[in-house]
Design a protein around this motif. Structure first.
Motif, PDB file in Angstrom:
ATOM      1  N   VAL A 160      70.182 -50.989 -16.997  1.00 45.79           N
ATOM      2  CA  VAL A 160      69.259 -50.213 -17.820  1.00 45.79           C
ATOM      3  C   VAL A 160      68.099 -51.083 -18.288  1.00 45.79           C
ATOM      4  O   VAL A 160      68.315 -52.166 -18.843  1.00 45.79           O
ATOM      5  N   PRO A 161      66.847 -50.643 -18.088  1.00 47.18           N
ATOM      6  CA  PRO A 161      65.726 -51.359 -18.696  1.00 47.18           C
ATOM      7  C   PRO A 161      65.639 -51.021 -20.176  1.00 47.18           C
ATOM      8  O   PRO A 161      65.884 -49.875 -20.573  1.00 47.18           O
ATOM      9  N   TRP A 162      65.312 -51.993 -21.009  1.00 44.88           N
ATOM     10  CA  TRP A 162      65.148 -51.738 -22.426  1.00 44.88           C
ATOM     11  C   TRP A 162      63.725 -52.081 -22.836  1.00 44.88           C
ATOM     12  O   TRP A 162      63.009 -52.788 -22.122  1.00 44.88           O
ATOM     13  N   THR A 163      63.303 -51.570 -23.986  1.00 42.04           N
ATOM     14  CA  THR A 163      61.894 -51.645 -24.374  1.00 42.04           C
ATOM     15  C   THR A 163      61.511 -52.964 -25.036  1.00 42.04           C
ATOM     16  O   THR A 163      60.336 -53.215 -25.265  1.00 42.04           O
ATOM     17  N   GLU A 164      62.480 -53.780 -25.388  1.00 42.56           N
ATOM     18  CA  GLU A 164      62.202 -55.080 -26.005  1.00 42.56           C
ATOM     19  C   GLU A 164      63.351 -56.011 -25.679  1.00 42.56           C
ATOM     20  O   GLU A 164      64.352 -55.602 -25.083  1.00 42.56           O
ATOM     21  N   SER A 190      83.972 -45.437 -24.725  1.00 43.98           N
ATOM     22  CA  SER A 190      84.467 -45.863 -23.417  1.00 43.98           C
ATOM     23  C   SER A 190      83.360 -46.489 -22.575  1.00 43.98           C
ATOM     24  O   SER A 190      83.558 -46.734 -21.381  1.00 43.98           O
ATOM     25  N   MET A 191      82.196 -46.707 -23.172  1.00 42.20           N
ATOM     26  CA  MET A 191      81.089 -47.403 -22.511  1.00 42.20           C
ATOM     27  C   MET A 191      80.623 -48.529 -23.421  1.00 42.20           C
ATOM     28  O   MET A 191      80.683 -48.411 -24.647  1.00 42.20           O
ATOM     29  N   ALA A 192      80.158 -49.604 -22.815  1.00 42.97           N
ATOM     30  CA  ALA A 192      79.622 -50.714 -23.599  1.00 42.97           C
ATOM     31  C   ALA A 192      78.476 -51.347 -22.834  1.00 42.97           C
ATOM     32  O   ALA A 192      78.468 -51.367 -21.597  1.00 42.97           O
ATOM     33  N   THR A 247      72.200 -47.232 -24.362  1.00 43.50           N
ATOM     34  CA  THR A 247      72.808 -48.336 -25.096  1.00 43.50           C
ATOM     35  C   THR A 247      74.283 -48.123 -25.413  1.00 43.50           C
ATOM     36  O   THR A 247      74.932 -49.014 -25.974  1.00 43.50           O
ATOM     37  N   GLY A 248      74.842 -46.964 -25.070  1.00 47.91           N
ATOM     38  CA  GLY A 248      76.265 -46.732 -25.224  1.00 47.91           C
ATOM     39  C   GLY A 248      76.765 -46.718 -26.652  1.00 47.91           C
ATOM     40  O   GLY A 248      77.952 -46.962 -26.901  1.00 47.91           O
ATOM     41  N   LEU A 249      75.896 -46.408 -27.610  1.00 51.58           N
ATOM     42  CA  LEU A 249      76.269 -46.439 -29.027  1.00 51.58           C
ATOM     43  C   LEU A 249      76.791 -45.090 -29.487  1.00 51.58           C
ATOM     44  O   LEU A 249      76.211 -44.049 -29.171  1.00 51.58           O
ATOM     45  N   ILE A 250      77.861 -45.099 -30.258  1.00 53.09           N
ATOM     46  CA  ILE A 250      78.299 -43.895 -30.950  1.00 53.09           C
ATOM     47  C   ILE A 250      77.574 -43.851 -32.286  1.00 53.09           C
ATOM     48  O   ILE A 250      77.750 -44.728 -33.127  1.00 53.09           O
ATOM     49  N   PHE A 251      76.744 -42.843 -32.473  1.00 53.12           N
ATOM     50  CA  PHE A 251      76.039 -42.689 -33.739  1.00 53.12           C
ATOM     51  C   PHE A 251      76.982 -42.085 -34.793  1.00 53.12           C
ATOM     52  O   PHE A 251      77.877 -41.292 -34.440  1.00 53.12           O
TER      53      PHE A 251
END
Length: 400
Positions: free
Chosen positions: A364-368, A331-333, A174-178
């Motif tokens: 990317v496949p996602w779960t929902e 740098s990813m979204a 998901t390209g998220l910065i935690f």
């Protein structure tokens, strides 16, 4: 119908010629494996020639000073003490090294999130199956409105049985910065050690590992740092180093040397391999830092702004909403795919874009819902026109 690049008048970056990337491919997936500049590859070839010219001298006299110099430069770059770092070929090896070294009892809990990288989640499941420990998953919503949702979801799953938390710094899917530093602090206050999967962070984020305070942290240097493949590091806090052993036990286990810690003696030599990717890290740091007047700070900002611009134009073209706040993007979204494209699975959409349009991008496949995500990357060789081309290709597939 196969589209030619010229049909969309793609503007190339002046930096593109510094890489060996195929000019006929619109390469928007730097995040998966990185791409190594020609100048860094040239240094690696020199080192390999040096090794093969006199292998005994190289491994007997030249190898360790070169490795220590690389470690010193990397430590300064990621904000760590030189004695806290060892080299590993990739972040997955770093995660496995820590998990395989620790002792877990039945009913111990290992905490992770539903955004964890599949390879590392497999390592967790393996350890749980061998020890009787239980993997507890914190469900972080996606789309997401705030970094605080990450903290809340993780903290709510901590219990008196929680021994360790495996947390991404930048999520792969998901390209998220935690909000890593806050997460580490919250977990430490509850007596939970943290193992951070920082595969994407070095080079994308300005790192200071000592400030973050994680117990263990592993990151790749072949992605956003642009070192050769098989270059990564493992950081272990000094008070925990005696517990952590490499996956391969070798000469360092009984070395009589006292000038280095057992931690470094064991990890530095696990048998004969090609150490040149590690030795190229200083060159990669210097080279990427020289491309713009503002050095690494300007490079990160440039890539960040480009990927935000690309996300916005794709969301507008596809009539979808951005799934996370800008502050959670490096740098990813990720862009959710509209329902008009959900009849495809992730591989078929990837292959259509590659085979019909010469576009390399991660799907990317996602779960929902949204079930299908597209992850775009922005490196200095990318241009706005490449993302416009992607948007046009996606609209064409919508209509097909």
């Amino acid at each position: 119908m196969k589209y030619e690049v010229d049909d969309f008048r793609l503007q190339t970056s002046r930096f593109e010629e510094l890489w060996s990337l195929d000019p006929t491919i619109t390469f928007l997936n730097h995040g998966s494996f990185g791409a190594c500049p020609k100048a860094v590859l040239a240094v690696q070839q020199q080192l390999r020639s040096q090794l093969e010219h006199e292998p005994i001298r190289f491994f007997g006299r030249e190898w360790e000073p070169l490795l220590d110099d690389a470690r010193s430069k990397l430590a300064a770059f990621v904000g760590a003490d030189i004695q806290e770092l060892v080299f590993v070929p990739n972040a997955t090896t770093g995660v496995n090294s820590v998990l395989r070294s620790l002792t877990f009892a039945p009913n111990d809990e290992i905490l992770t999130t539903n955004h964890e990288y599949n390879a590392c989640r497999n390592a967790l499941d393996f350890i749980a199956s061998r020890t009787g420990a239980r993997v507890v998953v914190a469900t972080i919503p996606f789309p997401i409105d705030s970094p605080q949702q990450v903290v809340k979801a993780v903290v709510e799953q901590v219990s008196p049985k929680t021994r360790l938390a495996l947390i991404d710094h930048v999520t792969s899917q998901t390209g998220l910065i935690f909000p890593l530093q806050q997460l580490v602090q919250e977990l430490q206050q509850r007596g939970v050690d943290t193992l951070v999967d920082g595969a994407h962070a070095p080079g994308m984020i300005d790192l200071n590992l000592q400030e973050i305070g994680a117990t263990y942290y592993t990151g790749n240097c072949h992605k956003w740092l642009c070192a050769p493949k098989s270059a990564a590091f493992l950081y272990v806090r000094r008070d925990k180093q005696s517990e952590i052993r490499p996956l391969t036990i070798s000469h360092g286990a009984n070395s009589p040397r006292t000038d280095k810690t057992r931690f470094q003696l064991e990890f530095d030599w696990m048998g004969t391999d090609d150490p040149t990717p590690y030795m190229c890290i200083p060159t990669a740091i210097a080279f990427l830092g020289s491309l713009l007047p503002g050095g690494w700070t300007e490079l990160r900002q440039r890539n960040h702004q480009l990927v935000l611009e690309a996300r916005n134009l794709l969301c507008e073209a596809l009539e979808v909403s951005p799934p996370c706040p800008e502050e959670m993007i490096g740098s990813m979204a990720v862009v959710p795919m509209p329902t008009t494209l959900e009849n495809r699975d992730f591989m078929s959409l990837h292959d259509e874009l590659f085979d019909q349009f010469n576009i390399q991008v991660q799907v990317v496949p996602w779960t929902e819902s949204p079930w299908l995500l597209m992850r775009i990357s922005a490196q200095i060789y990318n241009t706005r026109e490449q993302y416009e081309y992607l948007a046009k290709a996606l609209r064409e597939l919508q209509e097909s």
